[in-house]
Design a protein around this motif. Structure first.
Motif, short mmCIF file in Angstrom:
data_model
loop_
_atom_site.label_atom_id
_atom_site.label_comp_id
_atom_site.label_asym_id
_atom_site.label_seq_id
_atom_site.Cartn_x
_atom_site.Cartn_y
_atom_site.Cartn_z
N ILE A 1 0.87 -1.17 0.00
CA ILE A 1 0.00 0.00 0.00
C ILE A 1 0.91 1.22 0.00
N GLY A 2 1.18 1.78 -1.16
CA GLY A 2 2.13 2.87 -1.24
C GLY A 2 3.48 2.40 -0.68
N PRO A 3 4.04 3.12 0.30
CA PRO A 3 5.33 2.72 0.87
C PRO A 3 5.21 1.59 1.90
N PHE A 4 3.98 1.22 2.26
CA PHE A 4 3.77 0.18 3.26
C PHE A 4 3.68 -1.18 2.58
N HIS A 5 4.36 -2.15 3.14
CA HIS A 5 4.27 -3.50 2.62
C HIS A 5 4.55 -4.48 3.74
N GLY A 6 4.08 -5.70 3.57
CA GLY A 6 4.29 -6.70 4.60
C GLY A 6 3.53 -7.97 4.30
N ARG A 7 3.40 -8.79 5.31
CA ARG A 7 2.70 -10.07 5.20
C ARG A 7 1.65 -10.14 6.30
N ALA A 8 0.45 -10.57 5.96
CA ALA A 8 -0.65 -10.62 6.92
C ALA A 8 -1.26 -12.01 6.96
N SER A 9 -1.69 -12.41 8.14
CA SER A 9 -2.39 -13.68 8.33
C SER A 9 -3.44 -13.46 9.41
N PHE A 10 -3.99 -14.54 9.97
CA PHE A 10 -5.00 -14.38 11.01
C PHE A 10 -4.42 -13.56 12.17
N GLY A 11 -5.21 -12.61 12.63
CA GLY A 11 -4.75 -11.70 13.68
C GLY A 11 -4.34 -10.35 13.15
N ASP A 12 -4.24 -10.22 11.82
CA ASP A 12 -3.85 -8.97 11.20
C ASP A 12 -5.04 -8.35 10.47
N LEU A 13 -5.21 -7.05 10.61
CA LEU A 13 -6.19 -6.28 9.85
C LEU A 13 -5.43 -5.28 9.00
N VAL A 14 -5.66 -5.31 7.68
CA VAL A 14 -4.90 -4.46 6.76
C VAL A 14 -5.83 -3.39 6.19
N PHE A 15 -5.45 -2.11 6.38
CA PHE A 15 -6.24 -0.97 5.94
C PHE A 15 -5.58 -0.31 4.73
N CYS A 16 -6.39 0.03 3.74
CA CYS A 16 -5.90 0.78 2.58
C CYS A 16 -6.78 2.02 2.40
N PRO A 17 -6.20 3.22 2.35
CA PRO A 17 -6.99 4.44 2.19
C PRO A 17 -7.51 4.61 0.76
N PRO A 18 -8.49 5.49 0.57
CA PRO A 18 -9.04 5.70 -0.78
C PRO A 18 -7.98 6.23 -1.74
N PRO B 1 8.90 -9.67 14.72
CA PRO B 1 8.79 -10.12 13.32
C PRO B 1 9.00 -11.63 13.16
N LEU B 2 9.87 -12.22 13.96
CA LEU B 2 10.08 -13.66 13.86
C LEU B 2 8.83 -14.43 14.29
N MET B 3 8.13 -13.92 15.29
CA MET B 3 6.93 -14.61 15.75
C MET B 3 5.78 -14.46 14.76
N LYS B 4 5.76 -13.35 14.02
CA LYS B 4 4.78 -13.22 12.95
C LYS B 4 5.05 -14.26 11.87
N GLN B 5 6.33 -14.52 11.59
CA GLN B 5 6.68 -15.58 10.64
C GLN B 5 6.23 -16.94 11.15
N ALA B 6 6.43 -17.17 12.45
CA ALA B 6 6.02 -18.44 13.05
C ALA B 6 4.50 -18.61 12.96
N ALA B 7 3.75 -17.55 13.26
CA ALA B 7 2.29 -17.62 13.18
C ALA B 7 1.83 -17.85 11.75
N GLU C 1 13.17 -20.86 23.06
CA GLU C 1 13.05 -19.42 22.79
C GLU C 1 11.82 -19.14 21.94
N LEU C 2 11.51 -20.04 20.99
CA LEU C 2 10.30 -19.89 20.18
C LEU C 2 9.07 -19.85 21.08
N THR C 3 8.98 -20.79 22.03
CA THR C 3 7.83 -20.85 22.92
C THR C 3 7.73 -19.58 23.77
N ARG C 4 8.86 -19.14 24.31
CA ARG C 4 8.86 -17.96 25.18
C ARG C 4 8.44 -16.71 24.41
N ARG C 5 9.04 -16.49 23.25
CA ARG C 5 8.75 -15.28 22.48
C ARG C 5 7.35 -15.31 21.87
#
Length: 261
Positions: free
Chosen positions: A44-61, A157-163, A189-193
Motif C-alpha cells: 500500500i504505497g510505501p507500506f508492505h508486509g505479510r498478513a495472516s490471522f490476527g492482522d487487519l490491513v487498511f488501505c486508504p481511498p 517479526p520472527l513470531m509473525k513468521q512463526a504464526a 526461545e520460540l515458545t517464550r517469544r
C-alpha cells in the motif's frame, strides 16, 4: 471509536479459495481486509508486509492496494467511509497492518460475519450487520493502539513468521523444532517469544485455529468427521472428537446439530 459514524458500502466473505481474484486495485473508499485462514503479502504505497490471522490491513481511498495470497485463503473485505464522531476517534484511520492481540474476540467476530453472510446472502441486511461488526474490529484496533502506548513494544517479526507458518500448515504436521530451526532459534526461545507476542504457546495457537476451522466446517458443510479431521490436521475423527469435547464440552456432532447453518 464507539461514537464513530460509518457507512459500509460493501462487505464480502470469501474462501477458502486459491487466492484473490484481483491482485491490484484502487478503491474510492477505505478498504479493510482480514484473513481468517491463510496468509497474503500486501503493498500500500510505501507500506508492505505479510498478513495472516490476527492482522487487519487498511488501505486508504485512491491508493493502489497490491496483494498476493500464499496458497489457499479465506478472508473478509469491507469497503467503507468513516467520519469522526464527537470525540474525533476516527480522525485518522490506520494505513497498513494492525496486529490484534485479542484473537479470541477476533475469531468470534469472523464467525458471526461468516454465519450472517450465509444467512443474509449479501443483501441490505448484511450491510447493516457488517457495520456493527466493523465497529467491533475498529474497537479492537483502538485497544491495540492504547496498549501500545503503554507497553511501547513492537510486534516480534520472527513470531509473525512463526504464526504465518502455522496458518499455512494447519492441515499438515506442525513441528515446533522445524519452525524454530527455520527461524534460527531454539524451541524454548520460540515458545517464550511466541507467548509474549500472542499470549499462548505455538501449540495452543495451532490447536485454537484448528478447532475454529473444525467448527466452521461443522456449521457450513455436511463433511464427515473423518474428512473434517483431515482438513484440520488431526489423525482421525476420533482424535478430533476427543480434543473438541475437552475444549468445548460437547461432541462435534452435538455442535453441528445446534449450530449448522
Amino acid at each position: 471509536m464507539g461514537s464513530a459514524m460509518l457507512d459500509v458500502k460493501t462487505y464480502t466473505c470469501a474462501g477458502p479459495q486459491p487466492g484473490f481474484i484481483k491482485g491490484d486495485e484502487t478503491h474510492i473508499n477505505y478498504v479493510l481486509i482480514g484473513a481468517e485462514t491463510g496468509a497474503f503479502d500486501y503493498g500500500i504505497g510505501p507500506f508492505h508486509g505479510r498478513a495472516s490471522f490476527g492482522d487487519l490491513v487498511f488501505c486508504p481511498p485512491g491508493t493502489v492496494f497490491r496483494r498476493q495470497s500464499l496458497g489457499d485463503i479465506s478472508f473478509h473485505v469491507f469497503q467503507f467511509t468513516a467520519l469522526s464522531g464527537a470525540d474525533g476517534a476516527l480522525s485518522e484511520l490506520p494505513v497498513g497492518n494492525v496486529s490484534i492481540g485479542d484473537v479470541n474476540r477476533l475469531s468470534s467476530t469472523y464467525s458471526y460475519l461468516r454465519k450472517s453472510w450465509v444467512a443474509y446472502g449479501g443483501g441490505s441486511g448484511m450491510i447493516h450487520y457488517a457495520s456493527h461488526m466493523l465497529l467491533d474490529l475498529l474497537y479492537l484496533c483502538e485497544e491495540e493502539r492504547k496498549q501500545a502506548l503503554h507497553r511501547k513494544k513492537t510486534t516480534d517479526p520472527l513470531m509473525k513468521q512463526a504464526a504465518s507458518y502455522i496458518h499455512r500448515q494447519l492441515a499438515g504436521e506442525i513441528r515446533m523444532q522445524h519452525i524454530a530451526g527455520c527461524l534460527g532459534i531454539k524451541p524454548s526461545e520460540l515458545t517464550r517469544r511466541f507467548r509474549l507476542a500472542y499470549g499462548c504457546t505455538p501449540v495452543e495457537y495451532a490447536t485454537r485455529l484448528r478447532l475454529e476451522e473444525a467448527k466452521r466446517l461443522l456449521r457450513e458443510t455436511n463433511d464427515t468427521l473423518e474428512a473434517i479431521a483431515s482438513r484440520c490436521g488431526y489423525e482421525n475423527g476420533s482424535y478430533l472428537c476427543r480434543v473438541f469435547r475437552a475444549k468445548f464440552g460437547m461432541t462435534p456432532s452435538a455442535f453441528r446439530h445446534d449450530h449448522q447453518i
